[in-house]
Write an enzyme that holds these catalytic residues in place. Structure first.
Site, mmCIF file in Angstrom:
data_model
loop_
_atom_site.group_PDB
_atom_site.id
_atom_site.type_symbol
_atom_site.label_atom_id
_atom_site.label_comp_id
_atom_site.label_asym_id
_atom_site.label_seq_id
_atom_site.Cartn_x
_atom_site.Cartn_y
_atom_site.Cartn_z
ATOM 1 N N SER A 38 18.267 -17.352 -3.268
ATOM 2 C CA SER A 38 18.179 -17.342 -1.810
ATOM 3 C C SER A 38 17.107 -16.339 -1.405
ATOM 4 O O SER A 38 16.511 -15.684 -2.252
ATOM 5 C CB SER A 38 19.526 -16.945 -1.203
ATOM 6 N N LYS A 39 16.880 -16.204 -0.098
ATOM 7 C CA LYS A 39 15.826 -15.292 0.370
ATOM 8 C C LYS A 39 16.082 -13.849 -0.059
ATOM 9 O O LYS A 39 15.156 -13.110 -0.347
ATOM 10 C CB LYS A 39 15.705 -15.375 1.898
ATOM 11 N N ARG A 40 17.355 -13.477 -0.103
ATOM 12 C CA ARG A 40 17.634 -12.091 -0.495
ATOM 13 C C ARG A 40 17.306 -11.850 -1.965
ATOM 14 O O ARG A 40 17.093 -10.721 -2.389
ATOM 15 C CB ARG A 40 19.103 -11.741 -0.213
ATOM 16 N N HIS A 41 17.259 -12.922 -2.771
ATOM 17 C CA HIS A 41 16.922 -12.794 -4.186
ATOM 18 C C HIS A 41 15.407 -12.847 -4.428
ATOM 19 O O HIS A 41 14.921 -12.398 -5.449
ATOM 20 C CB HIS A 41 17.539 -13.938 -5.004
ATOM 21 N N GLY A 42 14.681 -13.467 -3.520
ATOM 22 C CA GLY A 42 13.246 -13.652 -3.737
ATOM 23 C C GLY A 42 12.786 -15.076 -3.530
ATOM 24 O O GLY A 42 11.681 -15.440 -3.925
#
Length: 471
Positions: free
Chosen positions: A245-249
């Site tokens: 997801s966006k929080r992961h990259g």
């Protein structure tokens, strides 16, 4: 491993509905490296059949990302929508050959079909009710779609170069739509026709397409074409093992450029996400082309780790990238901070300082931050941690060393280091008592490269003025 002598042709086929995300960039890289390894052709196809969601902005973002990574297409770019008449031609040929049929189901019928199947615990796919029905029964007020008459007996096996043999029972696959009621082709048909027309020999893509491969193989067999070789790569997960997801990259490639990463470092990192060559971590593009093959791709999802990417980027900045490339890369960040354009002489000053500055940086933004003091306007903005180094005693020391430095005719780091050492000896004080006030006065910070280097980069006039400002 390539199993025939045909010229290798691969394709990267993104949908232009958003940016070039990190998973897509890795897929493009694997295709590009595989093609270069075998001396083949790397193609790019924009799969823009979804006209409502496809945008020119997304197309531009995809090419911008590919160009930044150095993954340019060979032999032009294909836009899938432009081949819609050719795709429809193939569907109508299947219809004429009895391998496809008209389906007159209304949307309401299809909805009810799915609801009933769900209640009865059956697969939710199309039930084939128009497969062998007499077209004379067709309702006059329903425009038909054309469905593929998929085989119902036996099985289909994908000989996957990453996943191994993957077998699907034909009865598990329903009769997919080839042409919609308005005559436009579906993605599944367009992909098959385009891959054939482009001469694609190897379809290298994410393993979320594995089910599509079985359907597409059925269709290819029905048409009578040769199957490409498939290689389905495991997806990238976050560092915690969850879906990326966006929080992961899960960001666009442009976001990594904006975060100050070097394209070669990002490519090296993506290469090592799911592919390996012994214990090698830092792999040049030349080595990657020489070594890359699909037998090095693992079957398990890889985990995206920002810390590893940052560390690798730091290695590239210190050991691989030239100071000229680093200067060009950090210049936009630096000029944004300074709110002005650097002159040519200032750019040369930046290059001269990078040999030292890059040793403390993990990305180009770090580099711009560390170089900002070189071009800052006087009086400097002193950060809080450095202000305490500029007490009354320190100001007296700065006044004294200002005079010693002013008397130095040969302004270079070696001579300046001698001046500082003599001053320390004469005053009978510790190095820190001189270095910390000088560092604060010259850079506005409590952290910097060596004082003599900083003095050399700033030049005599600017150095003395900055010291004078703090006395």
């Amino acid at each position: 491993m390539v199993t025939h002598m045909k010229k290798v042709v691969t394709r990267f086929a993104p949908s232009p509905t958003g940016f070039l995300h990190i998973g897509g960039a890795r897929t493009a890289l694997f295709n590009w490296l595989f093609t270069r390894h075998y001396g083949g052709e790397f193609r790019v196809r924009i799969e823009d059949t979804d006209r409502k969601r496809s945008t020119q902005e997304a197309v531009d973002a995809i090419f911008d990302g590919l160009n930044w990574l150095g993954l340019k297409a060979d032999n032009g770019v294909v836009f899938q929508y432009e081949g819609r008449e050719r795709h429809a031609e193939v569907a109508n040929k299947l219809l004429a050959d009895g391998k496809a049929y008209y389906c007159y189901c209304s949307k309401e019928e299809l909805t009810k079909m799915r609801e009933t199947a769900k209640e009865e615990g059956r697969p939710l796919g199309y039930d084939g009710r128009w497969r062998d029905r007499d077209p004379a029964d067709a309702p006059k007020d329903v425009a038909p779609v054309i469905r593929f008459k998929a085989p119902k007996e036996g099985e289909i096996t994908i000989k996957d170069l990453v996943q191994g043999d993957v077998t699907v029972q034909n009865k598990e696959l329903d009769d997919m739509i080839l042409l919609r009621a308005d005559g436009t082709p579906t993605y599944m048909l367009s992909v098959v026709v385009d891959d054939y027309d482009m001469g694609v020999t190897h379809v290298i893509r994410g393993d979320d397409h594995l089910t599509n491969a079985a359907r597409q193989a059925q269709l290819i067999n029905a048409i009578g074409w040769e199957l490409p070789q498939y290689a389905h790569i495991p997806l990238i997960h976050g560092s915690d093992g969850a879906k990326l997801s966006k929080r992961h990259g899960a960001l666009g490639v442009d976001a990594y450029r904006d975060m100050g990463y070097l394209p070669d470092a990002l490519k090296n990192y993506l290469l090592r996400l799911g592919w390996g060559h012994g214990d090698d971590e830092v792999i040049s593009q030349e080595q990657a082309i020489e070594w890359f093959d699909l037998d090095g791709v693992g079957k398990s999802p890889s985990r995206f780790d920002f810390t590893k990417l940052e560390n690798l980027n730091g290695i590239y900045m210190r050991e691989t990238a030239s100071d000229q490339i680093l200067a060009e890369g950090c210049l936009p960040f630096l000029e944004e901070k300074l709110q002005r354009v650097l002159s040519e002489s200032e750019k040369q000053k930046l290059i001269s300082a990078l040999g030292e500055l890059k040793n403390r940086a993990k990305n180009l933004i770090d580099l711009a931050v560390s170089a900002e003091f070189l071009f800052a306007n006087r009086p400097l903005n002193i950060i809080p941690k450095a202000i305490k180094a500029l007490n009354d005693d320190a100001k007296i020391i700065l006044m004294k060393i200002h005079d010693d430095l002013n008397n130095e005719a040969e302004w270079n780091r070696d001579n300046l280091q001698i001046v500082i050492e003599k001053f320390i000896e004469t005053q009978g004080i510790g190095f820190g008592k001189v270095a910390q006030p000088l560092r604060a006065a010259l850079t506005g910070s409590n952290v910097s490269p060596g004082i003599s280097e900083v003095l050399e980069w700033l030049g005599k006039d600017e150095s003395l003025k900055r010291i004078k400002d703090q006395t």
